[in-house]
Design a protein around this motif. Structure first.
Motif, PDB file in Angstrom:
ATOM      1  N   ILE A 122      -3.250  -0.997  -6.261  1.00  0.00           N
ATOM      2  CA  ILE A 122      -2.353  -1.409  -4.998  1.00  0.00           C
ATOM      3  C   ILE A 122      -0.584  -0.896  -5.233  1.00  0.00           C
ATOM      4  O   ILE A 122       0.240  -0.674  -4.440  1.00  0.00           O
ATOM      5  CB  ILE A 122      -2.350  -2.486  -4.866  1.00  0.00           C
ATOM      6  N   THR A 123       0.086  -1.563  -6.064  1.00  0.00           N
ATOM      7  CA  THR A 123       1.522  -1.823  -7.184  1.00  0.00           C
ATOM      8  C   THR A 123       1.508  -0.706  -6.910  1.00  0.00           C
ATOM      9  O   THR A 123       2.725  -0.085  -6.657  1.00  0.00           O
ATOM     10  CB  THR A 123       1.511  -2.852  -8.050  1.00  0.00           C
ATOM     11  N   SER A 125      -0.215   2.287  -6.171  1.00  0.00           N
ATOM     12  CA  SER A 125      -0.894   3.230  -5.459  1.00  0.00           C
ATOM     13  C   SER A 125      -1.426   4.618  -6.305  1.00  0.00           C
ATOM     14  O   SER A 125      -1.125   5.705  -6.093  1.00  0.00           O
ATOM     15  CB  SER A 125       0.226   3.889  -4.178  1.00  0.00           C
ATOM     16  N   LEU A 205      -0.132  -7.759  -2.174  1.00  0.00           N
ATOM     17  CA  LEU A 205       0.459  -7.043  -1.681  1.00  0.00           C
ATOM     18  C   LEU A 205       1.374  -6.571  -1.458  1.00  0.00           C
ATOM     19  O   LEU A 205       2.705  -6.326  -0.334  1.00  0.00           O
ATOM     20  CB  LEU A 205      -0.362  -6.870  -0.389  1.00  0.00           C
ATOM     21  N   ILE A 208       4.871  -4.580  -3.939  1.00  0.00           N
ATOM     22  CA  ILE A 208       4.841  -3.472  -4.078  1.00  0.00           C
ATOM     23  C   ILE A 208       5.924  -2.298  -4.654  1.00  0.00           C
ATOM     24  O   ILE A 208       7.154  -2.850  -4.749  1.00  0.00           O
ATOM     25  CB  ILE A 208       5.236  -2.621  -2.370  1.00  0.00           C
ATOM     26  N   TRP A 210       6.739   0.677  -4.311  1.00  0.00           N
ATOM     27  CA  TRP A 210       6.771   1.860  -3.337  1.00  0.00           C
ATOM     28  C   TRP A 210       7.795   1.697  -2.352  1.00  0.00           C
ATOM     29  O   TRP A 210       7.356   1.480  -1.036  1.00  0.00           O
ATOM     30  CB  TRP A 210       5.927   2.282  -2.981  1.00  0.00           C
ATOM     31  N   ASP A 211       9.205   0.474  -2.425  1.00  0.00           N
ATOM     32  CA  ASP A 211       9.476  -0.063  -1.393  1.00  0.00           C
ATOM     33  C   ASP A 211      10.869   0.412  -1.233  1.00  0.00           C
ATOM     34  O   ASP A 211      11.910   0.029  -0.775  1.00  0.00           O
ATOM     35  CB  ASP A 211      11.225  -1.497  -1.912  1.00  0.00           C
ATOM     36  N   SER A 226       2.359  -5.660   2.205  1.00  0.00           N
ATOM     37  CA  SER A 226       2.908  -3.857   3.131  1.00  0.00           C
ATOM     38  C   SER A 226       2.010  -2.966   1.884  1.00  0.00           C
ATOM     39  O   SER A 226       1.539  -2.613   0.759  1.00  0.00           O
ATOM     40  CB  SER A 226       4.088  -2.874   2.576  1.00  0.00           C
ATOM     41  N   LYS A 227       1.653  -1.771   2.602  1.00  0.00           N
ATOM     42  CA  LYS A 227       1.023  -0.705   2.067  1.00  0.00           C
ATOM     43  C   LYS A 227       1.316   0.428   2.303  1.00  0.00           C
ATOM     44  O   LYS A 227       1.352   0.763   4.059  1.00  0.00           O
ATOM     45  CB  LYS A 227      -1.059  -0.946   2.087  1.00  0.00           C
ATOM     46  N   GLN A 228       1.948   2.047   1.881  1.00  0.00           N
ATOM     47  CA  GLN A 228       1.978   2.951   2.466  1.00  0.00           C
ATOM     48  C   GLN A 228       0.587   4.019   2.411  1.00  0.00           C
ATOM     49  O   GLN A 228       0.395   3.891   0.769  1.00  0.00           O
ATOM     50  CB  GLN A 228       3.539   3.577   1.503  1.00  0.00           C
ATOM     51  N   GLU A 237       3.086   3.511   7.453  1.00  0.00           N
ATOM     52  CA  GLU A 237       3.837   1.987   6.598  1.00  0.00           C
ATOM     53  C   GLU A 237       2.729   1.476   7.530  1.00  0.00           C
ATOM     54  O   GLU A 237       2.939   1.239   8.292  1.00  0.00           O
ATOM     55  CB  GLU A 237       5.025   2.295   5.863  1.00  0.00           C
TER      56      GLU A 237
END
Length: 302
Positions: A122-123, A125, A205, A208, A210-211, A226-228, A237
């Motif tokens: 998750i963090t 990806s 979640l 992350i 990827w910010d 979030s999730k990308q 996103e």
């Protein structure tokens, strides 16, 4: 009182119109109309219930956003006692997913806790972590969980033999913007697997790495889940923001993108940033926050 078909349809139309934020819809449409590709957006103000739906029920590739579904299936197995959150796993070289991943740098027979593999999925990806967990949980198991919980379209395609034709079109997973937002809202409301499992997912979640796209347009002191997802022709996103004046959730997914460059100024990345910035200031009109001057050089996440 008897209702005719026409009166029922009129009632449905009026209800939909009342729930739609027409002003915000127009603003988002103005951002997307010149995009060189196809865009889907769903937004919901979770305090008022007002929504925006632009191709919100169109099928799109999930890319890495499908990892939230994998996490849901994993939590379901843990809840049932079939797996343990802190169990030790043994890494094997055969699990390597080609690319630059943290877990992929492990040596054969190294051990790691399942919780850390989930964190990497998750963090960071991390694809090696993700395919490993999908293998442990089972693609069919994840899809059955999705179907049982009312998801009509969101599915894992990759490594699920029966879905190979769909995989050829959409890749790892398929979803709609509306269903991505529904999953995030269920996590917020404690309705994914159990309140305890949802709480664990909630914490994951909002950590992350990827910010540099949608999250870069939200103040760093505001919590956001979030999730990308990103492949050559699709960037996406989904974000749920715990905003001061009420939570809101949105998902933006693109496909058939003309600009397929892996650069910060990729057209889809810029669009995602613009959408996120617009939504933040729309729902928090009193906020004077803007990204700090010169912050872009600290947002070159790779």
């Amino acid at each position: 009182m008897k209702y005719t078909l026409s009166s029922i349809l009129l009632l449905i139309t009026l209800t939909t119109f009342a729930q739609t934020d027409q002003k915000l819809t127009a603003q988002l449409q103005s951002l997307t109309k010149i995009f060189n590709g196809q865009t889907g957006i769903y937004v919901q103000n979770l305090k008022t219930g007002k929504t925006v739906a632009i191709n919100a029920d169109t099928l799109f590739p999930t890319a890495s956003m499908i990892k939230v579904s994998i996490l849901s299936g994993l939590m379901d197995k843990i809840e049932k006692g079939e797996m343990q959150y802190n169990q030790k796993l043994v890494y094997r070289d055969s699990l390597l997913y080609a690319g630059v991943d943290i877990l992929g740098s492990f040596k054969d027979k190294d051990t790691i806790q399942l919780s850390k593999v989930a964190l990497l999925m998750i963090t960071m990806s991390d694809n090696t972590a993700s395919t490993w967990l999908q293998k442990l949980v089972g693609g069919d198991y994840i899809n059955n969980w999705l179907e049982t919980n009312g998801f009509k379209t969101m599915r894992v395609n990759s490594r699920v033999p029966a879905r190979r034709p769909i995989w050829a079109i959409y890749g790892w997973g398929v979803t709609t913007p509306r269903e991505m937002c529904r999953l995030f809202t269920m996590i917020r409301d404690g309705k994914v697997v159990s309140p305890a499992a949802s709480e664990r997912m909630y914490r994951m979640l909002n950590r992350i790495y990827w910010d540099n796209t949608a999250l870069s347009q939200i103040p760093p002191y505001v919590q956001a889940l979030s999730k990308q997802g990103a492949v050559d022709a699709s960037r996406s996103e989904t974000v749920l923001v715990n905003a001061p004046h009420g939570d809101y959730v949105f998902s933006i997914i693109t496909k058939n993108n003309k600009d397929q460059r892996w650069t910060a100024d990729n057209e889809a990345n810029i669009l995602i940033k613009k959408v996120s910035a617009l939504l933040w200031h729309y729902f928090e009109p009193g906020s004077k926050w803007q990204p700090a001057a010169g912050v872009d050089k600290y947002m070159l996440n790779e």
